[in-house]
Every structure is written in C-alpha cells, then in structure tokens.
Design an enzyme around this catalytic site. Structure first.
Site, mmCIF file in Angstrom:
data_model
loop_
_atom_site.group_PDB
_atom_site.id
_atom_site.type_symbol
_atom_site.label_atom_id
_atom_site.label_comp_id
_atom_site.label_asym_id
_atom_site.label_seq_id
_atom_site.Cartn_x
_atom_site.Cartn_y
_atom_site.Cartn_z
ATOM 1 N N LYS A 150 -4.899 -9.164 -7.056
ATOM 2 C CA LYS A 150 -6.113 -9.304 -6.255
ATOM 3 C C LYS A 150 -7.225 -8.372 -6.764
ATOM 4 C CE LYS A 150 -6.211 -7.449 -2.203
ATOM 5 N NZ LYS A 150 -6.013 -6.970 -0.847
ATOM 6 N N LYS B 6 0.814 -1.221 0.000
ATOM 7 C CA LYS B 6 0.000 0.000 0.000
ATOM 8 C C LYS B 6 0.843 1.264 0.000
ATOM 9 C CE LYS B 6 -4.450 -1.520 1.636
ATOM 10 N NZ LYS B 6 -5.507 -1.424 2.631
ATOM 11 N N LYS C 136 -10.744 -2.615 -4.573
ATOM 12 C CA LYS C 136 -11.494 -1.367 -4.763
ATOM 13 C C LYS C 136 -10.610 -0.287 -5.370
ATOM 14 C CE LYS C 136 -13.662 -2.171 -0.367
ATOM 15 N NZ LYS C 136 -13.559 -1.841 1.045
#
Ligand code: TYM
Length: 333
Positions: free
Chosen positions: A198, A114, A201
């Site tokens: 993956k 992230k 969102k």
C-alpha cells in the site's frame, strides 16, 4: 434522507496520493452535494498510538487542515476539527471498549501489520485504536463513512460495537449503524516502488509515494522512477490483474481523469510505458500541483487554520456532548 458523513485522517506527516484518491477526493464530492452534513476530523488522538514528536504533531495537525482546504473541502459547509479538542471522543472510546470484545480486536489485521513482530512492545492505544474510531463515528449518528479499502475491517467492527451496545442496553437504534463508502475501483493505491504494498506515509523511501506537497520536479522524477515491467501496456483487465505495478499506475490515471478502468486500458493498450508515463505525469501535475501550491500558501496562514479548527471544534462539541450525555444516562452514570 439526509446523509450524515463522518471521516478522519491522521496528522502523521504529509498526506499522499493514496489518501487523496482513496478518501479526500470523495470527501470533496460529498461536501459539494448540498444535502449532506459532513464532518471531517483530524484524528490526533489516533496519531499518538505510535511515538510522535510534539512539535511536529502540532504542525501536522495544521498541515492536514491545509490539505483538506486545498483539496476543496469548504469549511463553511463541512465541520473540520481535531479530535483531541472534543473530550467526548476519549470518554466514548472508554465506554465502548467495555462493550467491544477482545476476540473482535484480536482479528484486526491493521494492528498485526502495525505492531509487527514485537506485539508486546506495541502501545495499548494501538491495539484499541479501532474502538476510538467507532466512538468518532457513533457520537455523530453518522450514516456514511467514506474511507479507503484499508479501513473496511475497522468499520465492520464499528457496526458490531454499535449493534452490541444497542442490544445490551435494549435501545433499538440508539447508535445508528453506519455504512462504509468505499470506491469500487480505486480504493487502494499502491506504492510506486512495489505494486503489492500500500502507498503509505510510513514507507521509508519517498520515491514510493506522491505527496500532496510535492513539486513539479518531484512528480516528474517519481513517475520516471516508478517500477514497471518490460512488456508493453496491457490490453485486457485479466492481463492487468497479473501486473500489479501497471495496474496501480493505470488506476491512478483513471481515478485522476475520472474515467473507467476499461476506458484507460483501451486508451493505452500496446503502448510503451514511457509514452504512458508522460501522460500520467501531465495529469498528476495538472491535478496535484494546484493543491500543493495552495497547501504551501495556507501553511503560512496559521491563525486562519487555527480559527477553522476552533470553530469546527465548537460545532462538533455541541453535537458530541449531547450524545455522550445520553450515553451516560443509558449506562447508569
Ligand atoms: P489514515 O490517516 O491512515 O488514512 C486516511 C484515509 O486515507 C485512506 N488511505 C488510502 N486509500 C487508498 N490507498 C491508500 N494507499 C491509502 N492510504 C490511506 C484511508 O483508508 C483513510 O480513509 N483510522 C483512520 C482514521 C480514522 C477514521 C475515523 C476514518 C479515525 N477515525 C473515523 C473514518 C472514520 C486512519 O488511520 O486513516
């Protein structure tokens, strides 16, 4: 023994098929087994570890509750609330961050993913995010935590933190050591555009995921455009494992149809992708459209959603405030 279930979902945009098959479908089953105590939390404190537009965040909190309800979670049976409304979460997170070790957090792969290349610019919250997650779980003496595969490492950290706190303060079993509940086969749903990534969102292309709010036409279009390979459908698991896009689509089918992966492989072996995609589209429409319609309906009932959150927060507060009081005593405050 009664299972105490806790799990959380971030209100950071539309929930997608990965959230549904990896976690929420499991929440619904656990909610339906009468002997469990279930708590499902909209983790708004986790959401602000990256920038959020305040108005959008506010809408997304209600959107996440609407998705829970539309998927079949019963607010009469389960506690549904948002994390920020129970102050014990932030307090316990601070205390546990004094127990957790830097070395443990430095190993967290999700932070590395992230934060990306420029770690210096990531928020401190993003780094200590798994400690807040441990606080969420441990405040409620949770015994089982249903999550997708991507949360496995965070749950291991939670167990380590609980163990260290119990050891440091010499109180056996003060924090219960929770068990992860991760489905064996369908715990990681991949992007429709790239079988090695993956479903998420935050992926820019909406074609990479099925949202729980998608319309019938959007589902038809997304499956039509989903990446495949030029060969016919695989006939063995070994073959499937070498073909990530085919594997992902068959896993999605199996999970929605509630059948074993082997059974799906047998059913579609040697067929063309176009034929399989039609059947996959049908089952997606069958399972997702009723949820999508219900979410839209619930989003117009703001007062009802707010009432559920308020009642859920009161119930959660009642449990968490007792635990944090004991934590204060143990620490010496
Ligand atoms: P979040 O909001 O990213 O995801 C919510 C749940 O959906 C699962 N999930 C997936 N499962 C399969 N395939 C995918 N592509 C996929 N994408 C997401 C996640 O594993 C998760 O179960 N840190 C957590 C929220 C959290 C939490 C907690 C969970 C906060 N506190 C305490 C359990 C217990 C998160 O960001 O989930």
């Amino acid at each position: 023994m009664k299972k105490k279930i806790f799990s959380g979902v971030q209100p950071t945009g539309n929930l997608h098929l990965g959230n549904y098959l990896g976690a929420i479908k499991n929440f619904v089953e656990l909610n339906n087994e009468n002997e469990n105590d279930c708590i499902f939390c909209v983790v708004d404190l986790h959401a602000i570890t990256v920038n959020q537009d305040p108005r959008e965040l506010n809408n997304n909190i209600r959107g996440t509750v609407a998705s829970f309800l539309a998927s079949g979670i019963d607010p009469e049976k389960s506690i549904i609330f948002n994390q920020s409304q129970v102050s014990a979460h932030s307090e316990a997170a601070w205390i546990l961050s004094c127990v957790a070790r830097m070395g443990w957090l430095n190993r967290m792969t999700q932070f590395k993913e992230k934060a990306g290349k420029d770690k210096e610019k990531a928020s401190i919250g993003l780094y200590s995010y798994p400690v807040l997650m441990a606080a969420d779980i441990l405040l409620y003496d949770s015994t089982h935590v249903p999550v997708g595969d991507d949360q496995k490492q965070h749950l291991e950290l939670c167990r380590d933190i609980a163990q260290k706190f119990n050891n440091d303060f010499k109180i056996d079993n003060f924090f219960k050591i929770p068990e992860p509940l991760i489905q064996k086969e369908f715990s990681r749903i991949m992007s429709l555009k790239d079988g090695s990534k993956k479903m998420s969102k935050s992926e820019v292309s909406d074609l990479s995921r099925i949202n729980l709010t998608d319309t019938k036409d959007q589902i038809i279009n997304k499956i039509k455009k989903a990446k495949t390979d030029p060969l016919p459908m695989p006939s063995t698991i070994e073959e499937l494992n070498k073909r990530p896009e085919a594997k992902n689509l068959i896993c999605i089918y199996s999970s929605l149809a509630n059948i074993k992966l082997e059974e799906s492989i047998k059913k579609f072996s040697g067929k063309n992708f176009s034929e399989f995609k039609e059947i996959l589209t049908d089952i997606l429409i069958d399972k997702i459209i009723p949820i999508s319609v219900e979410i839209r309906k619930l989003l117009d009932e703001k007062n009802y959603l707010d009432k559920i959150l308020l009642e859920g927060s009161r119930k959660a507060e009642n449990i968490a405030s007792k635990k944090i009081k004991k934590i204060h005593e143990i620490v010496g405050f």
